[in-house]
Design an enzyme around this catalytic site. Structure first.
Site, PDB file in Angstrom:
ATOM      1  CG  HIS A 109      -2.139  -0.823   1.090  1.00 10.95           C
ATOM      2  ND1 HIS A 109      -2.160  -2.138   1.478  1.00 10.95           N
ATOM      3  CD2 HIS A 109      -3.364  -0.559   0.577  1.00 10.95           C
ATOM      4  CE1 HIS A 109      -3.355  -2.650   1.228  1.00 10.95           C
ATOM      5  NE2 HIS A 109      -4.114  -1.721   0.672  1.00 10.95           N
ATOM      6  CE  LYS A 118      -3.963  -0.421   4.743  1.00 10.74           C
ATOM      7  NZ  LYS A 118      -5.269   0.152   5.074  1.00 10.74           N
TER       8      LYS A 118
HETATM    9  P1  NAD Z   1      -8.622  10.574   4.393  1.00  8.87           P
HETATM   10  O1  NAD Z   1      -7.683  10.899   5.519  1.00  8.87           O
HETATM   11  O2  NAD Z   1      -8.377  11.184   3.056  1.00  8.87           O
HETATM   12  O3  NAD Z   1     -10.127  10.942   4.813  1.00  8.87           O
HETATM   13  C1  NAD Z   1     -10.683  10.755   6.078  1.00  8.87           C
HETATM   14  C2  NAD Z   1     -11.575  11.980   6.310  1.00  8.87           C
HETATM   15  O4  NAD Z   1     -12.459  11.737   7.393  1.00  8.87           O
HETATM   16  C3  NAD Z   1     -10.781  13.248   6.641  1.00  8.87           C
HETATM   17  O5  NAD Z   1     -11.129  14.251   5.708  1.00  8.87           O
HETATM   18  C4  NAD Z   1     -11.268  13.624   8.040  1.00  8.87           C
HETATM   19  O6  NAD Z   1     -11.362  15.013   8.235  1.00  8.87           O
HETATM   20  C5  NAD Z   1     -12.649  12.989   8.026  1.00  8.87           C
HETATM   21  N1  NAD Z   1     -13.230  12.755   9.346  1.00  8.87           N
HETATM   22  C6  NAD Z   1     -12.716  12.039  10.367  1.00  8.87           C
HETATM   23  N2  NAD Z   1     -13.568  12.043  11.400  1.00  8.87           N
HETATM   24  C7  NAD Z   1     -14.637  12.764  11.008  1.00  8.87           C
HETATM   25  C8  NAD Z   1     -15.870  13.112  11.646  1.00  8.87           C
HETATM   26  N3  NAD Z   1     -16.158  12.715  12.880  1.00  8.87           N
HETATM   27  N4  NAD Z   1     -16.749  13.844  10.948  1.00  8.87           N
HETATM   28  C9  NAD Z   1     -16.489  14.250   9.686  1.00  8.87           C
HETATM   29  N5  NAD Z   1     -15.341  13.937   9.029  1.00  8.87           N
HETATM   30  C10 NAD Z   1     -14.445  13.213   9.702  1.00  8.87           C
HETATM   31  O7  NAD Z   1      -8.641   8.983   4.303  1.00  8.87           O
HETATM   32  P2  NAD Z   1      -9.183   8.070   3.112  1.00  8.87           P
HETATM   33  O8  NAD Z   1      -8.079   7.721   2.194  1.00  8.87           O
HETATM   34  O9  NAD Z   1     -10.422   8.695   2.556  1.00  8.87           O
HETATM   35  O10 NAD Z   1      -9.564   6.741   3.906  1.00  8.87           O
HETATM   36  C11 NAD Z   1     -10.559   6.760   4.903  1.00  8.87           C
HETATM   37  C12 NAD Z   1     -10.663   5.378   5.523  1.00  8.87           C
HETATM   38  O11 NAD Z   1     -11.159   4.453   4.567  1.00  8.87           O
HETATM   39  C13 NAD Z   1      -9.320   4.795   6.003  1.00  8.87           C
HETATM   40  O12 NAD Z   1      -9.542   4.078   7.192  1.00  8.87           O
HETATM   41  C14 NAD Z   1      -8.930   3.858   4.879  1.00  8.87           C
HETATM   42  O13 NAD Z   1      -8.032   2.839   5.286  1.00  8.87           O
HETATM   43  C15 NAD Z   1     -10.287   3.328   4.509  1.00  8.87           C
HETATM   44  N6  NAD Z   1     -10.413   2.720   3.187  1.00  8.87           N
HETATM   45  C16 NAD Z   1     -11.223   1.631   3.118  1.00  8.87           C
HETATM   46  C17 NAD Z   1     -11.466   1.035   1.896  1.00  8.87           C
HETATM   47  C18 NAD Z   1     -12.432  -0.112   1.821  1.00  8.87           C
HETATM   48  O14 NAD Z   1     -12.641  -0.665   0.733  1.00  8.87           O
HETATM   49  N7  NAD Z   1     -13.052  -0.505   2.943  1.00  8.87           N
HETATM   50  C19 NAD Z   1     -10.869   1.541   0.734  1.00  8.87           C
HETATM   51  C20 NAD Z   1     -10.055   2.672   0.838  1.00  8.87           C
HETATM   52  C21 NAD Z   1      -9.836   3.271   2.074  1.00  8.87           C
END
Ligand code: NAD
Length: 275
Positions: free
Chosen positions: A168, A172
């Site tokens: 990754h 990450k």
């Molecule tokens: P990112 O850091 O770009 O986005 C996370 C966002 O959430 C940030 O903008 C943050 O401000 C916001 N946030 C956090 N708490 C909040 C709250 N209480 N209210 C409003 N906003 C809030 O991260 P990302 O790349 O978008 O990834 C997010 C998550 O998804 C990670 O845990 C990642 O590992 C996961 N992910 C999962 C999959 C899947 O298929 N399940 C795929 C990709 C990423």
């Protein structure tokens, strides 16, 4: 004339401008089976109170960005929509508050956030007694197919040494990835083994019979790559899944959201959707 029924799934996106939040919102906007009806940003963002479409740098859509999920779910929705689903890709630690907001409004919850804390998991399990909750560390159909193929290969290649290597991007946080662990669990379950895995090997660390190794590699901008190696004497099988565009996760999450509408309260995974 009776108006054509709108059976779209109403989608609410916390963390609208996170990498995944943005992709989910754009995918919901473009999917005729979904309607993007609500979104949140953390309290300090200037986009709060403005139009969701404008926050996404697209045309206005008439729905407002809120500071909390409760407020986002308070908004009036056309009563004839199929149901409301919150699609959460934010950060660990939010699950309890998000689940409580969903329970209060009878919304279903899809959680894609990885690296969930023990309290998140407990909160989601408790919430699933009242609302449908789906949690998956990987929303891509191909990754789940790979897990199924790995389970089949691990039972077909008797006694194979199984090692899973995941790659990754360097940002990450959690390791090994939730997807690698999901694949390892699929193999362990197919073999009737316990789901405890070796996640590091260093120094004097010979391979133990039946152990399943799960290892993370981090660097650059790799969206996500998983290889399940199955070694026997004289040959080996390698099953690789590569993601080249992370919008595949957003599309999978919306597929899960549509499936969750009308489901009974319970704790589901992507495997339930695909079966
Ligand atoms: P990112 O850091 O770009 O986005 C996370 C966002 O959430 C940030 O903008 C943050 O401000 C916001 N946030 C956090 N708490 C909040 C709250 N209480 N209210 C409003 N906003 C809030 O991260 P990302 O790349 O978008 O990834 C997010 C998550 O998804 C990670 O845990 C990642 O590992 C996961 N992910 C999962 C999959 C899947 O298929 N399940 C795929 C990709 C990423």
């Amino acid at each position: 004339m009776i108006p054509k029924q709108d059976r779209r799934t109403a989608i609410v996106v916390p963390g609208l401008l996170g990498r995944m939040g943005r992709l989910v919102a754009l995918a919901a906007r473009d999917d005729a089976r979904c309607a993007l009806v609500g979104a949140t940003l953390r309290e300090d963002r200037p986009e709060i109170g403005g139009d969701i479409g404008l926050a996404l740098e697209k045309g206005p859509c008439g729905r407002v960005v809120h500071a909390t999920l409760e407020e986002a779910l308070e908004q009036e929705l056309p009563g004839h929509m199929a149901g409301t689903v919150v699609v959460d890709f934010t950060t660990p630690g939010n699950a309890r508050a998000h689940a409580q907001a969903c329970i209060a409004k009878g919304a279903a919850l899809v959680v894609g956030t990885t690296g969930l804390l023990p309290d998140d998991t407990i909160a989601l399990e408790q919430a699933s007694q009242q609302i449908p909750v789906l949690v998956s560390a990987n929303m891509s159909v191909g990754a789940h197919l790979t897990a199924r193929l790995a389970a089949l290969a691990a039972t077909t290649l008797e006694g194979a040494d199984v090692e899973i290597v995941e790659l990754h991007h360097k940002h990450k946080k959690d390791a090994p990835s939730g997807t690698a662990l999901m694949m390892a669990r699929a193999v362990a379950k197919a073999r009737g083994q316990k789901d405890t895995f070796r996640t590091a090997r260093s120094g004097d660390a010979p391979r133990v019979v039946d152990e399943i190794g799960v290892f993370g590699v981090r660097g650059g901008d790799v969206v996500g790559e998983h290889t399940v190696y199955l070694f026997v004497e004289g040959e080996r099988v390698e099953l690789t899944h590569r993601v080249s565009d992370r919008s595949i996760f957003a599309k999978g999450a919306l597929r899960a959201a549509r499936w969750l509408v009308g489901a009974r309260p319970g704790l589901y995974t992507m495997a339930d959707v695909l079966e």
